[in-house]
Design an enzyme around this catalytic site. Structure first.
Site, PDB file in Angstrom:
ATOM      1  N   SER A 261       5.142   9.420   5.676  1.00 16.49           N
ATOM      2  CA  SER A 261       6.050  10.301   6.400  1.00 16.49           C
ATOM      3  C   SER A 261       7.453  10.194   5.847  1.00 16.49           C
ATOM      4  O   SER A 261       7.781   9.246   5.140  1.00 16.49           O
ATOM      5  CB  SER A 261       6.066   9.925   7.873  1.00 16.49           C
ATOM      6  N   LYS A 262       8.261  11.144   6.199  1.00 14.03           N
ATOM      7  CA  LYS A 262       9.607  11.173   5.623  1.00 14.03           C
ATOM      8  C   LYS A 262      10.477  10.027   6.136  1.00 14.03           C
ATOM      9  O   LYS A 262      11.547   9.783   5.610  1.00 14.03           O
ATOM     10  CB  LYS A 262      10.275  12.521   5.861  1.00 14.03           C
TER      11      LYS A 262
END
Length: 490
Positions: A261-262
């Site tokens: 995920s970012k």
RNA sequence: GGUCCUGUCGUCUAGCCUGGUCUAGGACAUCGCCCUUUCACGGCGGAAACACGGGUUCAAAUCCCGUCGGGACUACCA
């Protein structure tokens, strides 16, 4: 590697334009693409924009440009200009509502789907209480037995309703090409919502209709879709559509082993492009996240990837994204490029306008050549080469080699200056080496080359001094040496 | 919590299906040496793993069972 018969398979990538093209989507696309190429058959792009609220044009554009940058070309699907490619209608779900409507109506008519008038908040409380008891959150089926006539009346009265699919109370087993048999108990799933209304189908429904209408044979997607598979198979059976093969890929993980995920790393394909990674390197690296050829080969160009790709050699467990290895691999691919190609690529990703002193293209080409071996991504280039454009400020101690005193260093520098002054305007590596050879012979290599290099670069590390002189030219070389002498004297 | 997936060096992985050739191979990272004025590249070498416990077997990383660990999913999102 033996080629399979041609034209046996059709695969697809079905991103939804609710965010920038994710690296994980890129890898799923790559695996599908490799599978299609390996079997000399079709790879299709379908934009899944049934969620009108969250879908945006800019994300769709990002998907197009990201796929294009990677080189993942598709045989059928929508085009960036709004047109379509291939024999079928544009593959944007938002443009296929009548198809979904037809199928929805046929299910309703056949009684395999029904209108559900339950209120959302009622459902929520039901679900919560079920979960509190440790039970699966299954819909009660309250509206299942409503007659069609009654549903029509209530609809006409303006009551809002969703459409549910009847899910049989039994076990369902499907064969996953990567994991083998996977079994689900359908009673733990319950009657699922397949559309908000006739105009607005939901994901699981649209996928099934589309895959069938596009004649997809193999659904290759992320492991996060395993739980959707039984639902899709039930819908598919209700519609009487043909079976497809499933292959669920392991996920790309962050270092904490959760889904990438970012929060932890760059996930947008476009950000890797901006960072100066090469698409060839990204493709090779992504292919190896969860897949491996026979043998020890790792650096594999696309054609080898295509020739050897095989679903049977895909890993089952998730793969942690290792940015350091990507960097290494990118460096390997970078070094295969010519200086000119590298320079061109650097210019496309960096803003040249802010460079203080301009150098000629010939000079820049030399710089690229010198820095090539330590370059991992294009974006590092400007910080690695800044000193060529402008001498950074540095401490005079940088000039001192090992036990050498300031005085000795200054003397050496002065001798170097006087011999550089006698040189031609045009300096090259060997003429510089030749000119300074006597000094080196007298003082020693480190004693001459270190202060020289430090004076020319102002950096702790850099390419060799002769090479720098060649780029800088006589005047600037003298300039910098002069500066060093002043620095060490004051 | 429930359902499902999964478990070989720090990381990506080979080997597992078709037990013995595995004193477990490769790559990145790391450490050391060589090359070398520095850094990088390159070369050479080292350290580093079969989650655990039971079986089956002459023999298990490989087959079976259990335990423990990790993850995904759990929407009128996709």
């Amino acid at each position: 590697m033996a080629r399979k018969e041609k034209g046996k398979v059709r695969v697809r990538i079905a991103p939804s334009p609710t965010g920038y093209l994710h690296l994980g989507t890129g890898r799923t696309a790559l695996f599908n693409w490799l599978y299609a190429k390996h079997h000399e058959s079709e790879f299709i792009l379908r934009i899944e924009d049934t969620d009108r609220e969250r879908s945006e044009k800019k994300y769709e554009d990002d998907i197009f440009s990201g796929l294009a940058w990677l080189g993942l070309d598709y045989d059928e699907g929508p085009l960036p200009d709004g047109g379509d490619k291939g024999p079928h209608a544009p593959y944007r779900q938002s443009q296929r509502t009548s198809l979904y409507r037809q199928h929805l109506e046929s299910m309703l008519l056949a009684g395999s789907a029904y209108y559900c008038f339950c209120k959302k908040d009622e459902l929520d409380t039901e679900r919560q209480s079920l979960e509190a008891q440790g039970l699966a959150p299954v819909y009660s089926g309250r509206c299942r037995s409503l007659s069609q006539a009654e549903a029509v009346t209530r609809l006409a009265n303006g009551e809002s309703a969703v459409i549910r699919c009847k899910v049989p109370n039994q076990k369902l087993v499907f064969e996953d090409l990567i994991r083998g048999k996977i079994e689900f108990d359908l009673k733990l799933i319950g009657d699922i919502v397949i559309a908000k209304n006739l105009e607005n189908p939901l994901y699981n429904f649209a996928v099934v209709v589309d895959d069938a209408s596009m004649l997809i044979t193999h659904v290759i997607r992320g492991e996060d879709h395993i739980a959707n598979t039984p639902k899709q198979i039930v819908i598919q059976q209700a519609l009487g559509l043909p079976k497809v093969h499933y292959a669920h890929l392991p996920l790309i993980l962050d270092p904490d082993r959760s889904k990438m995920s970012k929060r932890y790393s760059a996930v947008a394909v476009s950000s890797y492009r901006k960072e100066g990674y090469l698409p060839e390197a990204i493709m090779n690296f992504m292919a190896l996240l969860g897949w491996h050829p026979e043998g020890d080969k790792e650096l594999m160009p696309l054609n080898e990837l295509i020739a050897e790709f095989d679903l049977g050699r895909i890993q089952k467990a998730g793969a942690v994204f290792n940015a350091e290895k990507l960097d290494w691999m990118n460096g390997q691919y970078l070094r295969k490029l010519s200086d000119r190609e590298i320079l061109q690529k650097i210019k496309t990703i960096s803003d040249q306008s802010e460079k203080k002193n301009k150098l000629t293209e010939a000079q820049e080409l030399k710089i690229v050549n010198l820095l090539k071996s330590r370059l991992k991504k294009l974006s590092e280039f400007s910080e690695l080469t800044g000193f060529f454009y402008e001498l950074p400020s540095y401490n005079s101690e940088l000039l001192l080699w090992k036990e050498m005193s300031s005085k000795e260093t200054r003397d050496v520098l002065r001798i170097i200056i006087s011999s550089v002054e006698k040189m031609d305007q045009e300096i090259n590596k060997s003429s510089a080496e030749q000119a300074l050879a006597p000094i080196v012979a007298q003082w020693g290599r480190g004693e001459v080359l270190w202060p020289l290099r430090a004076a020319l670069s102002g950096e702790k590390s850099s390419p060799g001094p002769y090479e720098i002189m060649e780029v800088l030219g006589k005047t600037e070389t003298l300039n910098r040496l002069q500066k060093a002498v002043e620095k060490i004297t004051s």
